[in-house]
Design a protein around this motif. Structure first.
Motif, PDB file in Angstrom:
ATOM      1  N   CYS A 212      47.121  36.865  44.615  1.00 62.72           N
ATOM      2  CA  CYS A 212      45.918  37.454  44.018  1.00 62.72           C
ATOM      3  C   CYS A 212      44.794  37.541  45.046  1.00 62.72           C
ATOM      4  O   CYS A 212      44.069  38.548  45.108  1.00 62.72           O
ATOM      5  CB  CYS A 212      45.472  36.639  42.814  1.00 62.72           C
ATOM      6  N   LEU A 213      44.619  36.506  45.844  1.00 61.80           N
ATOM      7  CA  LEU A 213      43.605  36.544  46.909  1.00 61.80           C
ATOM      8  C   LEU A 213      43.908  37.659  47.904  1.00 61.80           C
ATOM      9  O   LEU A 213      43.010  38.386  48.347  1.00 61.80           O
ATOM     10  CB  LEU A 213      43.547  35.200  47.631  1.00 61.80           C
ATOM     11  N   LEU A 214      45.177  37.771  48.267  1.00 65.54           N
ATOM     12  CA  LEU A 214      45.574  38.828  49.198  1.00 65.54           C
ATOM     13  C   LEU A 214      45.279  40.203  48.607  1.00 65.54           C
ATOM     14  O   LEU A 214      44.751  41.083  49.293  1.00 65.54           O
ATOM     15  CB  LEU A 214      47.058  38.698  49.529  1.00 65.54           C
ATOM     16  N   LYS A 215      45.607  40.385  47.321  1.00 70.10           N
ATOM     17  CA  LYS A 215      45.365  41.670  46.673  1.00 70.10           C
ATOM     18  C   LYS A 215      43.868  41.971  46.596  1.00 70.10           C
ATOM     19  O   LYS A 215      43.451  43.132  46.733  1.00 70.10           O
ATOM     20  CB  LYS A 215      45.956  41.659  45.257  1.00 70.10           C
ATOM     21  N   LEU A 216      43.058  40.962  46.360  1.00 67.46           N
ATOM     22  CA  LEU A 216      41.608  41.173  46.341  1.00 67.46           C
ATOM     23  C   LEU A 216      41.118  41.650  47.709  1.00 67.46           C
ATOM     24  O   LEU A 216      40.217  42.495  47.803  1.00 67.46           O
ATOM     25  CB  LEU A 216      40.894  39.879  45.941  1.00 67.46           C
ATOM     26  N   GLY A 217      41.731  41.126  48.772  1.00 68.51           N
ATOM     27  CA  GLY A 217      41.391  41.605  50.113  1.00 68.51           C
ATOM     28  C   GLY A 217      41.791  43.048  50.323  1.00 68.51           C
ATOM     29  O   GLY A 217      41.038  43.845  50.896  1.00 68.51           O
ATOM     30  N   VAL A 218      42.985  43.403  49.854  1.00 68.80           N
ATOM     31  CA  VAL A 218      43.458  44.785  49.995  1.00 68.80           C
ATOM     32  C   VAL A 218      42.556  45.737  49.217  1.00 68.80           C
ATOM     33  O   VAL A 218      42.185  46.811  49.706  1.00 68.80           O
ATOM     34  CB  VAL A 218      44.919  44.914  49.508  1.00 68.80           C
ATOM     35  N   ILE A 219      42.176  45.341  47.994  1.00 73.52           N
ATOM     36  CA  ILE A 219      41.296  46.183  47.178  1.00 73.52           C
ATOM     37  C   ILE A 219      39.948  46.365  47.869  1.00 73.52           C
ATOM     38  O   ILE A 219      39.407  47.479  47.931  1.00 73.52           O
ATOM     39  CB  ILE A 219      41.122  45.569  45.778  1.00 73.52           C
ATOM     40  N   ALA A 220      39.403  45.261  48.396  1.00 76.46           N
ATOM     41  CA  ALA A 220      38.122  45.363  49.099  1.00 76.46           C
ATOM     42  C   ALA A 220      38.232  46.305  50.292  1.00 76.46           C
ATOM     43  O   ALA A 220      37.324  47.107  50.562  1.00 76.46           O
ATOM     44  CB  ALA A 220      37.671  43.972  49.553  1.00 76.46           C
ATOM     45  N   SER A 221      39.342  46.226  51.015  1.00 77.24           N
ATOM     46  CA  SER A 221      39.551  47.123  52.154  1.00 77.24           C
ATOM     47  C   SER A 221      39.641  48.572  51.706  1.00 77.24           C
ATOM     48  O   SER A 221      39.062  49.472  52.325  1.00 77.24           O
ATOM     49  CB  SER A 221      40.823  46.712  52.910  1.00 77.24           C
ATOM     50  N   GLU A 222      40.375  48.824  50.610  1.00 78.01           N
ATOM     51  CA  GLU A 222      40.519  50.186  50.090  1.00 78.01           C
ATOM     52  C   GLU A 222      39.181  50.750  49.633  1.00 78.01           C
ATOM     53  O   GLU A 222      38.943  51.955  49.706  1.00 78.01           O
ATOM     54  CB  GLU A 222      41.518  50.198  48.933  1.00 78.01           C
ATOM     55  N   GLN A 223      38.300  49.883  49.155  1.00 79.20           N
ATOM     56  CA  GLN A 223      36.994  50.322  48.672  1.00 79.20           C
ATOM     57  C   GLN A 223      35.933  50.318  49.761  1.00 79.20           C
ATOM     58  O   GLN A 223      34.759  50.550  49.491  1.00 79.20           O
ATOM     59  CB  GLN A 223      36.556  49.436  47.504  1.00 79.20           C
ATOM     60  N   GLY A 224      36.341  50.042  50.996  1.00 78.00           N
ATOM     61  CA  GLY A 224      35.404  50.089  52.116  1.00 78.00           C
ATOM     62  C   GLY A 224      34.548  48.848  52.280  1.00 78.00           C
ATOM     63  O   GLY A 224      33.591  48.850  53.063  1.00 78.00           O
ATOM     64  N   ARG A 225      34.880  47.762  51.575  1.00 78.35           N
ATOM     65  CA  ARG A 225      34.125  46.508  51.696  1.00 78.35           C
ATOM     66  C   ARG A 225      34.850  45.602  52.695  1.00 78.35           C
ATOM     67  O   ARG A 225      35.498  44.635  52.333  1.00 78.35           O
ATOM     68  CB  ARG A 225      33.988  45.847  50.326  1.00 78.35           C
ATOM     69  N   ASN A 226      34.714  45.963  53.967  1.00 74.28           N
ATOM     70  CA  ASN A 226      35.499  45.294  55.004  1.00 74.28           C
ATOM     71  C   ASN A 226      35.134  43.820  55.164  1.00 74.28           C
ATOM     72  O   ASN A 226      36.006  42.992  55.441  1.00 74.28           O
ATOM     73  CB  ASN A 226      35.337  46.030  56.334  1.00 74.28           C
ATOM     74  N   ALA A 227      33.868  43.494  55.017  1.00 69.08           N
ATOM     75  CA  ALA A 227      33.455  42.092  55.152  1.00 69.08           C
ATOM     76  C   ALA A 227      34.083  41.242  54.048  1.00 69.08           C
ATOM     77  O   ALA A 227      34.557  40.125  54.291  1.00 69.08           O
ATOM     78  CB  ALA A 227      31.933  41.981  55.114  1.00 69.08           C
ATOM     79  N   ASP A 228      34.097  41.770  52.814  1.00 69.65           N
ATOM     80  CA  ASP A 228      34.723  41.043  51.707  1.00 69.65           C
ATOM     81  C   ASP A 228      36.231  40.909  51.938  1.00 69.65           C
ATOM     82  O   ASP A 228      36.824  39.861  51.655  1.00 69.65           O
ATOM     83  CB  ASP A 228      34.468  41.770  50.386  1.00 69.65           C
TER      84      ASP A 228
END
Length: 259
Positions: free
Chosen positions: A217-233
Motif C-alpha cells: 500500500c505504501l508503494l502504491k501510494l508512492g506510484v500514485i503520487a508520482s503519476e499525479q506529479g507529486r514527486n516529493a510525496d
C-alpha cells in the motif's frame, strides 16, 4: 666611352636581379602560410562538426537508455504484481483448505459452485443475490470468499468493486477488513481512479499497521503520487517503504524508483 658604358650596365643587371628576388620569395611564403592557415581552419571545422555529431549521438543513446530503463522497471513492477496476485491466490486456497479441515469437510462459498455454510438467498425475480450483491444471510467468510473469487478466479474486476464495498459495510469489524480495503485500492488503481485507490491504501497504512499488505500500500501510494506529479510525496513514500520494510520485495521496487 662605349666600353665604360658596357661595364656599368654589366654591374647594374645583377644588382637589379638581386633586388627583385626577395620580393618574389616573400610573396610565395605569404601564399604558402595562408594556404596552411586555411587548411588548419578546415581541419578544425571538420573536427568540431564530428564532435557535435558525436554529442548528438551520445544524447540520443542516453535518452534511449533512459527509456529502456523505464520500460524495464515498469515490466518488473507488473511482473511483481502478477506474482503478488499468484501468492494471494495460493494464500486463499490454503486458507479455504484449512477451513474445510477444521469443519470436517463443510465448504465455504466463492469456489464457483455457489455452496456455503448458509444458502444464498434469491431476490424477487428468483435470481441469486450473489450475482449482483450479497444476501444478508451470507456469513462473513462467504462474503469475503465471493468478493475475492471475483478477482482471483472469475477476473470480474468491475463486479468485485461493489462486492468489496458491500463487504466493508456489512462487516465493519471483520478481520478481513484491511484486505478488503487493499483489494479495493488495487482494483481502482488498475482503473486509474487514483483518488479512490489512494483512500483505501491510506486506510490500510494508517489503521492496520500489522497488515501484510501495508508495504505494498505504501508503494502504491508512492506510484500514485508520482503519476499525479507529486514527486516529493512519491519519494517520501518510497523512502518509508525502504525504511520500514528493508528486506521486502516492495523495498527493492521502491529503491529502483528512487534511483
Amino acid at each position: 666611352m662605349l666600353k665604360k658604358t658596357l661595364i656599368a650596365m654589366s654591374l647594374l643587371v645583377p644588382a637589379a636581379a638581386m633586388a627583385q628576388a626577395p620580393v618574389s620569395s616573400l610573396s610565395d611564403s605569404a601564399g604558402s602560410l595562408e594556404q596552411r592557415l586555411a587548411t588548419i581552419e578546415r581541419m578544425m571545422e571538420a573536427r568540431q562538426g564530428a564532435q557535435l555529431q558525436l554529442m548528438d549521438q551520445l544524447s540520443t543513446l542516453q535518452q534511449d537508455v533512459a527509456e529502456l530503463r523505464g520500460i524495464t522497471e515498469e515490466h518488473e513492477y507488473r511482473l511483481e504484481q502478477l506474482l503478488q496476485r499468484q501468492r494471494e491466490l495460493y494464500q486463499e486456497i490454503d486458507r479455504r483448505f484449512s477451513q474445510l479441515q477444521e469443519q470436517g469437510g463443510s465448504s465455504f462459498g466463492g469456489s464457483g459452485s455457489g455452496a456455503g455454510t448458509q444458502p444464498v438467498s434469491t431476490d424477487s425475480s428468483g435470481s441469486s443475490a450473489g450475482n449482483s450483491g450479497y444476501s444478508n444471510n451470507l456469513s462473513e467468510n462467504d462474503a469475503y470468499d465471493r468478493a475475492i473469487a471475483l478477482v482471483l478466479e472469475d477476473k470480474r474486476y468491475d463486479a468485485a468493486i461493489p462486492a468489496f464495498e458491500q463487504f466493508i459495510q456489512q462487516f465493519p469489524n471483520s478481520s478481513y477488513l484491511p484486505n478488503a480495503h487493499y483489494w479495493l485500492g488495487q482494483l481502482q488503481f488498475a482503473q486509474q481512479a487514483y483518488d479512490k485507490a489512494k483512500t483505501h491504501f491510506q486506510t490500510v497504512v494508517n489503521d492496520y499497521p500489522d497488515s501484510n499488505k501495508r508495504a505494498d500500500c505504501l508503494l502504491k501510494l508512492g506510484v500514485i503520487a508520482s503519476e499525479q506529479g507529486r514527486n516529493a510525496d512519491a519519494e517520501s513514500f518510497y523512502q518509508q517503504v525502504v525504511s520500514e520494510y528493508p528486506d521486502s520485495t516492495e523495498a527493492n521496487l521502491a529503491k529502483q524508483r528512487l534511483n
